[in-house]
Write a protein that holds these residues in place. Structure first.
Motif, PDB file in Angstrom:
ATOM      1  N   ASP A   1       0.808  -1.222   0.000  1.00  0.00           N
ATOM      2  CA  ASP A   1       0.000   0.000   0.000  1.00  0.00           C
ATOM      3  C   ASP A   1       0.842   1.274   0.000  1.00  0.00           C
ATOM      4  OD1 ASP A   1       1.006  -0.376   2.524  1.00  0.00           O
ATOM      5  OD2 ASP A   1      -0.808   0.257   3.582  1.00  0.00           O
ATOM      6  N   TRP A   2       2.146   1.147  -0.392  1.00  0.00           N
ATOM      7  CA  TRP A   2       2.987   2.338  -0.466  1.00  0.00           C
ATOM      8  C   TRP A   2       2.465   3.286  -1.534  1.00  0.00           C
ATOM      9  CZ3 TRP A   2       6.097   3.504   3.235  1.00  0.00           C
ATOM     10  CH2 TRP A   2       6.875   2.549   3.891  1.00  0.00           C
ATOM     11  N   ARG A   3       2.460   4.546  -1.214  1.00  0.00           N
ATOM     12  CA  ARG A   3       2.240   5.549  -2.249  1.00  0.00           C
ATOM     13  C   ARG A   3       3.570   5.814  -2.950  1.00  0.00           C
ATOM     14  NH1 ARG A   3      -1.352  10.284   0.704  1.00  0.00           N
ATOM     15  NH2 ARG A   3      -3.214   9.015   1.144  1.00  0.00           N
ATOM     16  N   PRO A   4       3.542   6.094  -4.243  1.00  0.00           N
ATOM     17  CA  PRO A   4       4.811   6.387  -4.933  1.00  0.00           C
ATOM     18  C   PRO A   4       5.479   7.620  -4.324  1.00  0.00           C
ATOM     19  CG  PRO A   4       3.028   6.032  -6.499  1.00  0.00           C
ATOM     20  CD  PRO A   4       2.389   6.125  -5.149  1.00  0.00           C
ATOM     21  N   LEU A   5       6.802   7.573  -4.237  1.00  0.00           N
ATOM     22  CA  LEU A   5       7.536   8.759  -3.805  1.00  0.00           C
ATOM     23  C   LEU A   5       7.390   9.857  -4.843  1.00  0.00           C
ATOM     24  CD1 LEU A   5      10.922   7.359  -2.425  1.00  0.00           C
ATOM     25  CD2 LEU A   5       9.140   8.515  -1.111  1.00  0.00           C
ATOM     26  N   SER A   6       7.464  11.088  -4.404  1.00  0.00           N
ATOM     27  CA  SER A   6       7.429  12.200  -5.347  1.00  0.00           C
ATOM     28  C   SER A   6       8.690  12.159  -6.211  1.00  0.00           C
ATOM     29  CB  SER A   6       7.358  13.524  -4.591  1.00  0.00           C
ATOM     30  OG  SER A   6       8.585  13.780  -3.933  1.00  0.00           O
TER      31      SER A   6
ATOM     32  N   SER B   1      14.641   7.759   2.825  1.00  0.00           N
ATOM     33  CA  SER B   1      15.257   6.808   3.743  1.00  0.00           C
ATOM     34  C   SER B   1      14.226   5.818   4.279  1.00  0.00           C
ATOM     35  CB  SER B   1      15.933   7.546   4.902  1.00  0.00           C
ATOM     36  OG  SER B   1      16.523   6.641   5.806  1.00  0.00           O
ATOM     37  N   LEU B   2      13.055   6.317   4.645  1.00  0.00           N
ATOM     38  CA  LEU B   2      12.005   5.421   5.135  1.00  0.00           C
ATOM     39  C   LEU B   2      11.610   4.412   4.067  1.00  0.00           C
ATOM     40  CD1 LEU B   2       9.775   7.968   7.076  1.00  0.00           C
ATOM     41  CD2 LEU B   2      11.051   6.055   8.080  1.00  0.00           C
ATOM     42  N   ARG B   3      11.519   4.852   2.815  1.00  0.00           N
ATOM     43  CA  ARG B   3      11.143   3.953   1.743  1.00  0.00           C
ATOM     44  C   ARG B   3      12.274   2.990   1.384  1.00  0.00           C
ATOM     45  NH1 ARG B   3       7.359   4.294  -2.239  1.00  0.00           N
ATOM     46  NH2 ARG B   3       6.176   5.249  -0.553  1.00  0.00           N
ATOM     47  N   GLN B   4      13.514   3.467   1.409  1.00  0.00           N
ATOM     48  CA  GLN B   4      14.647   2.641   0.999  1.00  0.00           C
ATOM     49  C   GLN B   4      15.054   1.641   2.078  1.00  0.00           C
ATOM     50  OE1 GLN B   4      16.393   2.843  -2.047  1.00  0.00           O
ATOM     51  NE2 GLN B   4      17.523   1.038  -1.383  1.00  0.00           N
TER      52      GLN B   4
ATOM     53  N   MET C   1      15.664  18.346   3.216  1.00  0.00           N
ATOM     54  CA  MET C   1      16.810  18.009   2.373  1.00  0.00           C
ATOM     55  C   MET C   1      16.391  17.099   1.230  1.00  0.00           C
ATOM     56  SD  MET C   1      20.119  17.494   4.793  1.00  0.00           S
ATOM     57  CE  MET C   1      21.085  17.183   3.315  1.00  0.00           C
ATOM     58  N   THR C   2      17.016  17.299   0.077  1.00  0.00           N
ATOM     59  CA  THR C   2      16.754  16.444  -1.070  1.00  0.00           C
ATOM     60  C   THR C   2      17.641  15.200  -0.999  1.00  0.00           C
ATOM     61  OG1 THR C   2      18.473  17.317  -2.538  1.00  0.00           O
ATOM     62  CG2 THR C   2      16.394  18.552  -2.409  1.00  0.00           C
ATOM     63  N   THR C   3      17.477  14.329  -1.979  1.00  0.00           N
ATOM     64  CA  THR C   3      18.334  13.140  -2.090  1.00  0.00           C
ATOM     65  C   THR C   3      19.407  13.330  -3.162  1.00  0.00           C
ATOM     66  OG1 THR C   3      16.871  12.134  -3.727  1.00  0.00           O
ATOM     67  CG2 THR C   3      16.425  11.646  -1.414  1.00  0.00           C
ATOM     68  N   GLU C   4      19.565  14.540  -3.674  1.00  0.00           N
ATOM     69  CA  GLU C   4      20.437  14.767  -4.828  1.00  0.00           C
ATOM     70  C   GLU C   4      21.906  14.498  -4.528  1.00  0.00           C
ATOM     71  OE1 GLU C   4      17.606  18.239  -6.812  1.00  0.00           O
ATOM     72  OE2 GLU C   4      19.122  18.746  -5.325  1.00  0.00           O
ATOM     73  N   TRP C   5      22.274  14.506  -3.271  1.00  0.00           N
ATOM     74  CA  TRP C   5      23.677  14.300  -2.899  1.00  0.00           C
ATOM     75  C   TRP C   5      24.023  12.842  -2.670  1.00  0.00           C
ATOM     76  CZ3 TRP C   5      24.627  11.911   1.780  1.00  0.00           C
ATOM     77  CH2 TRP C   5      23.531  11.804   2.635  1.00  0.00           C
ATOM     78  N   GLN C   6      23.035  11.993  -2.378  1.00  0.00           N
ATOM     79  CA  GLN C   6      23.338  10.682  -1.805  1.00  0.00           C
ATOM     80  C   GLN C   6      23.509   9.557  -2.811  1.00  0.00           C
ATOM     81  OE1 GLN C   6      21.251   7.837  -1.842  1.00  0.00           O
ATOM     82  NE2 GLN C   6      19.753   8.886  -3.120  1.00  0.00           N
ATOM     83  N   GLY C   7      23.065   9.751  -4.065  1.00  0.00           N
ATOM     84  CA  GLY C   7      22.990   8.631  -4.997  1.00  0.00           C
ATOM     85  C   GLY C   7      24.270   7.838  -5.135  1.00  0.00           C
ATOM     86  N   ARG C   8      25.410   8.530  -5.178  1.00  0.00           N
ATOM     87  CA  ARG C   8      26.687   7.850  -5.383  1.00  0.00           C
ATOM     88  C   ARG C   8      27.358   7.450  -4.078  1.00  0.00           C
ATOM     89  NH1 ARG C   8      30.213  11.844  -8.627  1.00  0.00           N
ATOM     90  NH2 ARG C   8      29.326  13.313  -7.145  1.00  0.00           N
ATOM     91  N   PHE C   9      26.825   7.916  -2.944  1.00  0.00           N
ATOM     92  CA  PHE C   9      27.576   7.805  -1.704  1.00  0.00           C
ATOM     93  C   PHE C   9      26.945   6.911  -0.637  1.00  0.00           C
ATOM     94  CE2 PHE C   9      28.667  11.951  -3.588  1.00  0.00           C
ATOM     95  CZ  PHE C   9      30.032  11.770  -3.744  1.00  0.00           C
TER      96      PHE C   9
END
Length: 457
Positions: free
Chosen positions: A125-130, A139-142, A167-175
């Motif tokens: 029943d998760w709603r899609p993330l924006s 973080s909660l979804r991942q 805060m966005t997630t734009e910094w974390q993808g590679r790290f």
């Protein structure tokens, strides 16, 4: 004094730009640096036989060109290491990353982490993330509520000093490592020794601290191409003239900024009102780094440790002498302790120092009989760019205006981003190629920017 390309800042980005402009040929360049030595925050300080960097500066090499350049610059003075990084919480050391290594924590914590993680996989029943979620929601979804509650939230709140919902997630993808479900489960049941993440291995100089890297780049430049102890006082972008202390006016055709973007925007002019408005939206944190030299060997086989819990004022402790034995006199050890504050917060350093030393004794990194042979603070005023929801739009507006003015702004601080040393060196290479009119490697697409980095052996 005139030059084709004036480069503000003698850190890795500025030195790399000058070096690669020389390789391209055809354009003169001048690097102006405010300090007496090159390197910026990728520098080192020697005190009492110890070598201290501006916190941990380790070489994570992912690009074949970057790797070959660094190995060539530091030939014979570079050692390879497999990372030994840990997390200290609930009075227990567990391996990094937390999400794949909960083994050893109290059983209720492990159960909480596993239950939350597997709900993210099986819940229907998760709603899609924006399209642009907050770091908190991501973080909660991942990872689920347990892993978020016990590590992701407290650690990142300590580091970024910003509500994670902003805060966005734009910094974390590679790290931020994202282990598979089987790895999360195995790491809860056994001591998992698999390496995860972009920094699973690293290289570090055998002698001289990280300072030897900018020194080696500077040694490849032409005599007189670097002017140290020459802070830039003002930049007139219309007249193409900068004023630097000790040099006077320096005329230029093109300008490369590697200073923190906020500092450059404050000393340069003229800018349209839209750029000034965008500058007001840029946020950053200050890191107070306490360096310690201790009269005994310590932290066997540990390179650095993360501290998510509020009872410790620091978010990370690293051991310089475990990077290289030459960083400390024989029979001693050296540490860096990192504390983050918002840019406008003033730190009471004597009080903070007492809290840090108390915390180090509480987690048994320091013992009651230890003698501190060296102790001093290294404040890093503009240490981490805060990726809040205003950053990207503001940076895009600023860079669009700078591009029209013939200004490049690159590197971790000039580019106003979260990056590492190799990427900064490559930023300088790409900048030089653009200035010289040469073709350049394709830029990362948004999808590539989210791909996890893999270290080169």
């Amino acid at each position: 004094m005139k030059t084709d390309v004036l480069i503000l800042g003698g850190g890795l980005a500025g030195l790399s730009t000058a070096y690669h402009l020389n390789e391209c040929g055809g354009l003169s360049s001048l690097v102006v640096e405010k300090n007496a030595a090159v390197g910026g925050t990728a520098g080192s300080v020697k005190q009492g036989g110890f070598v201290f960097d501006y916190t941990g500066h380790l070489l994570h090499l992912h690009d074949p060109y970057g790797k070959n350049l660094v190995l060539g610059l530091l030939r014979g003075n570079l050692a390879a290491h497999e990372r030994s990084s840990w997390i200290y919480s609930r009075d227990v050391y567990t391996r990094y990353p937390f999400q794949a290594n909960t083994y050893g924590l109290p059983s209720k914590v492990v159960e909480d982490c596993l239950a939350g993680f597997f709900k993210t996989i099986h819940r229907l029943d998760w709603r899609p993330l924006s399209p642009r979620p907050s770091f908190r929601d991501w973080s909660l979804r991942q990872f689920g509520a347990g892993i978020s509650r016990h590590f992701m939230f407290p650690y990142n709140e300590k580091l970024w000093r910003t509500p994670l919902s902003r805060m966005t997630t734009e910094w974390q993808g590679r790290f931020v490592p994202k282990p598979a479900a089987s790895e999360v489960l195995y790491g809860a049941l056994a001591d998992q020794k698999k390496f995860f993440g972009y920094n699973a291995s690293f290289r570090y100089p055998k002698r001289g601290g990280i300072q030897v890297l900018p020194d080696a780049l500077a040694a490849r430049l032409k005599p007189g191409q670097i002017k140290t102890s020459s802070p830039v006082l003002s930049v007139d972008l219309r007249e193409r003239v900068a004023v630097a202390q000790g040099l006077g006016e320096v005329g230029f055709s093109r300008l490369v900024n590697t200073l923190p973007l906020v500092d450059f925007l404050d000393l340069a002019a003229p800018f349209p009102a839209a750029v000034r408005a965008a500058r007001a939206k840029l946020r950053y944190n200050t890191v107070y780094c306490l360096n310690l030299g201790v009269n005994r060997a310590a932290l066997p086989e540990k390179h650095w440790v993360y501290f998510p819990e509020k009872k410790y004022p620091f978010y990370r402790v690293g051991c310089y002498s475990n990077f290289a034995a030459a960083n400390a006199p024989q029979g001693t050890s050296s540490f860096y302790i990192e504390i983050s504050r918002r840019a406008w917060e003033k730190a009471d350093l004597p009080r903070l120092e007492n809290a840090v030393l108390s915390g180090l004794r509480s987690c048994r990194i320091l013992k009651s009989g230890d003698k501190l042979l060296s102790k001093f603070w290294m404040p890093i005023r503009c240490a981490y760019v805060v990726y809040d929801f205003e950053r990207t739009q503001a940076v895009e507006a600023i860079f669009k205006a700078l591009g029209k003015m013939g200004v490049e702004s690159i590197g971790r601080y000039g580019g106003w981003k979260y990056s590492f040393m190799e990427e900064t060196i490559l930023d300088g290479k790409r900048c030089a190629e653009r200035l010289a009119g040469r073709s350049q490697p394709a830029r990362l697409s948004p999808g590539d920017a989210q791909a996890e980095l893999k270290p080169l052996k």
